[in-house]
Design a protein around this motif. Structure first.
Motif, PDB file in Angstrom:
ATOM      1  N   UNK A  80       0.848  -1.194   0.000  1.00 49.59           N
ATOM      2  CA  UNK A  80       0.000   0.000   0.000  1.00 49.59           C
ATOM      3  C   UNK A  80       0.882   1.243   0.000  1.00 49.59           C
ATOM      4  N   UNK A  81       0.722   2.098  -1.011  1.00 48.64           N
ATOM      5  CA  UNK A  81       1.468   3.350  -1.065  1.00 48.64           C
ATOM      6  C   UNK A  81       0.592   4.463  -0.509  1.00 48.64           C
ATOM      7  N   UNK A  82       1.123   5.163   0.516  1.00 52.27           N
ATOM      8  CA  UNK A  82       0.294   5.954   1.423  1.00 52.27           C
ATOM      9  C   UNK A  82       0.702   7.426   1.449  1.00 52.27           C
ATOM     10  N   UNK A  83      -0.309   8.273   1.303  1.00 51.51           N
ATOM     11  CA  UNK A  83      -0.209   9.727   1.421  1.00 51.51           C
ATOM     12  C   UNK A  83      -0.454  10.090   2.886  1.00 51.51           C
ATOM     13  N   UNK A  84       0.421  10.944   3.452  1.00 51.04           N
ATOM     14  CA  UNK A  84       0.284  11.244   4.885  1.00 51.04           C
ATOM     15  C   UNK A  84       0.554  12.704   5.223  1.00 51.04           C
ATOM     16  N   UNK A  85       0.329  13.603   4.271  1.00 52.57           N
ATOM     17  CA  UNK A  85       0.647  15.018   4.497  1.00 52.57           C
ATOM     18  C   UNK A  85      -0.102  15.579   5.713  1.00 52.57           C
ATOM     19  N   UNK A  86       0.638  16.109   6.647  1.00 54.36           N
ATOM     20  CA  UNK A  86       0.106  16.711   7.881  1.00 54.36           C
ATOM     21  C   UNK A  86      -0.833  15.762   8.636  1.00 54.36           C
ATOM     22  N   UNK A  92      -1.499  10.144  12.646  1.00 50.01           N
ATOM     23  CA  UNK A  92      -2.775   9.447  12.493  1.00 50.01           C
ATOM     24  C   UNK A  92      -2.627   8.239  11.573  1.00 50.01           C
ATOM     25  N   UNK A  93      -1.887   8.408  10.479  1.00 46.57           N
ATOM     26  CA  UNK A  93      -1.650   7.290   9.560  1.00 46.57           C
ATOM     27  C   UNK A  93      -0.950   6.143  10.278  1.00 46.57           C
ATOM     28  N   UNK A  94       0.089   6.462  11.020  1.00 49.40           N
ATOM     29  CA  UNK A  94       0.861   5.429  11.708  1.00 49.40           C
ATOM     30  C   UNK A  94       0.011   4.739  12.771  1.00 49.40           C
ATOM     31  N   UNK A  95      -0.780   5.509  13.501  1.00 49.05           N
ATOM     32  CA  UNK A  95      -1.661   4.923  14.527  1.00 49.05           C
ATOM     33  C   UNK A  95      -2.645   3.945  13.900  1.00 49.05           C
ATOM     34  N   UNK A  96      -3.192   4.298  12.732  1.00 48.64           N
ATOM     35  CA  UNK A  96      -4.142   3.417  12.062  1.00 48.64           C
ATOM     36  C   UNK A  96      -3.456   2.165  11.534  1.00 48.64           C
TER      37      UNK A  96
END
Length: 254
Positions: free
Chosen positions: A126-132, A136-140
């Motif tokens: 999965x290629x993931x966008x995480x701007x600002x 939250x992305x890491x927690x999920x």
């Protein structure tokens, strides 16, 4: 299986936004560049799959970009139905920047369902966008996935070094592009990533080199730029990144 003679790998490229996607796919074949062709909406999957049907090097990913979730969240069901067809997922994630923050609750709902579906199927990259929205992305990812079933690649990561280290602990890889080399924050992040978690990307057509839009084969130049930043021999880093790329693609059985 992925071609065994790849010269490089672009882990995040918007092939369908190129002026001539079919010609770009053909060029990747000639240049022997393995390319993850991300999509911003699941409705783009059919065309992408057709353009890449005969390619040994270019592989389509099914996605729903977080910047589009406010208007296109109703396409989530379509994405879930398409997921069994694709071992590559992207572009997905969260965007907490000012203009998209209002849709963040809906983005989290959509991203959570995508992660849960990919985790259930297993063998997904999965290629993931995480701007600002890095934390939250890491927690999920920590709550909804396990590294034996889902391999996350943080694309153009712009979170803190502390966030990057937390992401590494939950199995993330990082795809680096030329724009990151041009900023102090990007350089600091690159320096903190273990060599065995480094991948390259272009995010074409949203980056440029020497006044022109990047192309997938520019990952070779980017890799050499990273080697210079790290004080490494360019050939050594190219070999390491090639090994990483093969390992990630093999996770998705490509």
């Amino acid at each position: 299986m992925v071609a065994d003679d790849i010269r490089g790998a672009d882990f995040h490229c918007h092939v369908d936004l190129d002026r001539d996607p079919a010609a770009l796919v053909a060029a990747c074949e000639r240049e022997r560049i393995a390319t993850v062709a991300v999509t911003t909406t699941p409705k783009a999957w059919t065309h992408n799959k057709e353009w890449m049907r005969q390619s040994r090097y270019v592989h389509p990913a099914v996605g729903l970009h977080p910047e589009l979730v406010a208007d296109r969240h109703t396409e989530l069901g379509l994405l879930e139905r398409l997921l069994p067809e694709s071992r590559l997922v992207g572009e997905v994630g969260l965007d907490g920047s000012r203009q998209h923050a209002v849709s963040l609750p809906k983005q989290k709902e959509v991203f959570g369902r995508i992660l849960a579906a990919a985790q259930s199927l297993g063998g997904r990259v999965v290629t993931i966008h995480s701007r600002r929205a890095a934390n939250d992305v890491i927690t999920m990812l920590e709550a909804l996935t396990t590294p034996d079933r889902l391999l996350p690649v943080l694309h153009w990561f712009s979170g803190s070094v502390a966030s990057a280290r937390k992401a590494l602990a939950c199995g993330c890889y990082f795809s680096v592009n030329v724009s990151m080399l041009g900023t102090a924050s990007g350089q600091a992040l690159i320096k903190c990533i273990p060599h065995d978690r480094l991948l390259m990307e272009t995010d074409s057509p949203f980056t440029s080199i020497a006044g022109r839009t990047t192309a997938p084969w520019d990952v070779l130049q980017t890799c050499d730029g990273v080697a210079k930043l790290l004080g490494m021999d360019a050939a050594v880093l190219r070999a390491t990144v090639a090994q990483n790329s093969t390992r990630v693609l093999a996770f998705a059985e490509l």
